[in-house]
Enzyme design. Structure first.
Site, mmCIF file in Angstrom:
data_model
loop_
_atom_site.group_PDB
_atom_site.id
_atom_site.type_symbol
_atom_site.label_atom_id
_atom_site.label_comp_id
_atom_site.label_asym_id
_atom_site.label_seq_id
_atom_site.Cartn_x
_atom_site.Cartn_y
_atom_site.Cartn_z
ATOM 1 N N GLU A 269 42.080 31.260 49.675
ATOM 2 C CA GLU A 269 43.353 30.678 49.249
ATOM 3 C C GLU A 269 44.272 30.721 50.457
ATOM 4 O O GLU A 269 44.852 31.765 50.771
ATOM 5 C CB GLU A 269 43.952 31.468 48.078
ATOM 6 C CG GLU A 269 43.155 31.381 46.796
ATOM 7 C CD GLU A 269 43.208 30.007 46.158
ATOM 8 O OE1 GLU A 269 43.987 29.141 46.632
ATOM 9 O OE2 GLU A 269 42.470 29.778 45.191
ATOM 10 N N CYS A 303 52.818 29.977 48.969
ATOM 11 C CA CYS A 303 51.862 28.992 49.485
ATOM 12 C C CYS A 303 52.075 27.650 48.803
ATOM 13 O O CYS A 303 51.654 26.612 49.333
ATOM 14 C CB CYS A 303 50.429 29.480 49.307
ATOM 15 S SG CYS A 303 50.044 30.044 47.650
#
Length: 517
Positions: A269, A303
């Site tokens: 990720e 993110c």
């Protein structure tokens, strides 16, 4: 503890979470040790030293892996619904400790207290999801081409799951992984960010108490602490079949190569350069809310933070002015004060990256619409508070192609059909989250089609930030391709096995092959 910590009420939080002034940073459950050097956890809120943590040495690490391997032998044969019951109890403990853990997240990381509480709620939610999942770890049945044969597939526990998490979500991402891994029968070794080690220690103590009360073996949940060297131990360790790593693209490429070299599995990720497309049919009020929260929430350190606002030229000035007006209302300050919208960046290195981005966009020909700067004076002593920035730019600027982990929002203009906006959105290396603001059904469906957004997350009439645990979370391209949390993300934590059973007295071969003796 320092006066600033006492003033903020953090001493009570640390006591509730069993955090001491000096903490051993390695754990195999209720057993704590650590032979390495001390390192500090300083709050970006006021710069104060919260506590110290002992790093994990090589010898400590070997103890952890030995304990995890032994625990796996027992944990994998516990029926999955019983494993789910343990995760349920963990979720209940999180409910009891939501306020102190949320405040620790806020104080150690710098996000607002509301976001800290929201992060703990994510942990609770994924526990609830995993409890239901513990009764649904299903395979498939298939028809065999051979008479008197039955085929099916099943999933088995994988082993040790190594988790390397980032500072921006210091507890939730660990829970996304562990809650699923535990019900799948795996054991976990967690390396939290060296910037937020106390959040890791607090979580480990919570689950360790649950495991002890259930008379379960130590090693089901393990903790290691330190810098990138600890991560290297994990990524190069053939005893850890799966590494789940959250962080920068640079870090992810290193992890991917190391794990692939030993033919292990990795769940990555990584970065996001997320955009919201604003079409002429957009609801401007909704657009402003989604864009501003996406850009300044967690001080732009998600993110999924909104980095680019791609606006149709016919409404460009209207949207631009509305967003600028909203920025005028932002309050920056101590994130434990719920009147503030924006807290600090994680450290002064992040501040330097923020300043560099502003300089570069101007150098490339962009213009600053909302001025930035580092705040100083009373309440800003840590040097980590910055003003959110809005800049006009062009899609091909190098800095626009780059993910800056800070509250810097680029306004980009498009003309013509929505396909042109989608092309701009997709023309970056990252592919995590995306959104379109439109009340035009055709535009929305185009955005979600195979020729639309190339991101792992594509939203209509909501922003890029704020994913729910029910859906699989992750992205494509340099975001890494991993999926965590909901849907069928659980499958990565297990090994798949295809079974064929012959219940006849004959042994026919597949594909009609003859082999007579």
């Amino acid at each position: 503890m320092t006066k600033s910590i006492l003033h903020a009420g953090i001493s009570d939080v640390l006591e509730a979470l069993q955090i001491d002034s000096v903490n051993q940073g390695t754990s195999t459950g209720n057993t704590w040790f650590g032979q390495g050097e001390n390192f500090n956890s300083n709050s970006p809120v006021d710069g104060a030293l919260i506590a110290q943590v002992k790093t994990t040495s090589q010898a400590d690490y070997e103890k952890v892996i030995d304990s995890a391997e032994e625990a796996f032998k027992q944990w994998r044969i516990v029926p999955a619904p019983q494993r789910g019951e343990v995760v349920r109890q963990f979720g209940e403990k999180l409910r009891e400790l939501k306020q102190p853990l949320g405040k620790l997240v806020s104080y150690e990381m710098g996000k607002s207290y509301q976001e800290g509480l929201g992060e703990v709620q994510e942990m609770i939610d994924i526990c609830d999801f995993a409890v239901g999942l513990s009764r649904q770890l299903h395979g498939l049945t298939m028809h065999s081409e051979r008479p008197g044969h039955r085929m099916y597939e099943q999933y088995h526990a994988l082993g040790i799951v190594g988790i390397i998490s980032a500072f921006n979500f210091p507890v939730a991402v660990w829970a996304w992984n562990t809650a699923l891994a535990w019900v799948c029968g795996d054991v976990c070794v967690w390396k939290p960010s060296e910037k937020t080690p106390l959040c890791g220690i607090a979580c480990q103590k919570i689950i360790a108490d649950v495991l002890k009360k259930n008379d379960l073996p130590e090693g089901i949940s393990c903790l290691v602490n330190g810098d990138y060297k600890i991560g290297e131990m994990m990524t190069n360790d053939h005893r850890i079949p799966l590494i789940s790593a959250t962080g920068s693209i640079r870090m992810g490429k290193i992890v991917a190569q190391a794990v692939a070299a030993r033919l292990g599995k990795s769940l990555l990720e990584l970065g996001g350069n997320n955009a919201i497309i604003v079409t002429p049919d957009a609801d401007i009020k909704m657009t402003v809310i989604g864009a501003v929260f996406g850009a300044v929430g967690t001080a732009g350190q998600r993110c999924t933070s909104t980095r680019r606002l791609i606006i149709h030229d016919s409404i460009y000035d209207t949207v631009k002015n509305a967003v600028i007006d909203a920025y005028d209302q932002l309050k920056i300050g101590n994130p434990l004060d719920e009147n503030n919208h924006v807290g600090p960046l994680i450290d002064t290195d992040a501040v330097a990256a923020y300043q560099e981005a502003i300089e570069k966009v101007v150098e490339e020909g962009g213009s600053i619409l909302v001025e930035g700067g580092v705040l100083s004076g009373k309440g800003f002593e840590s040097g980590c508070y910055v003003k959110p920035v809005i800049a006009e730019a062009k899609p091909d600027f190098k800095i626009v192609q780059h993910e800056t982990f800070a509250p810097v929002l680029y306004l980009l203009k498009y003309s013509g059909d929505v396909e042109n906006a989608i092309a701009i959105q997709n023309d970056v290396a990252q592919g995590l989250s995306s959104a379109i603001m439109t009340n035009n059904l055709r535009e929305a469906e185009k955005f979600l089609s195979v020729t639309g957004s190339d991101c792992g997350i594509a939203n209509v009439n909501i922003g890029t930030s704020g994913a729910e645990i029910g859906g699989a979370f992750g992205g494509e391209k340099e975001t890494g391709g991993g999926r965590e949390s909901g849907s069928d993300a659980w499958k990565v934590y297990m090994r798949r096995q295809t079974n064929t059973i012959n219940y006849t007295t004959e042994l026919p071969l597949a594909q009609g092959i003859k082999f007579d003796l």
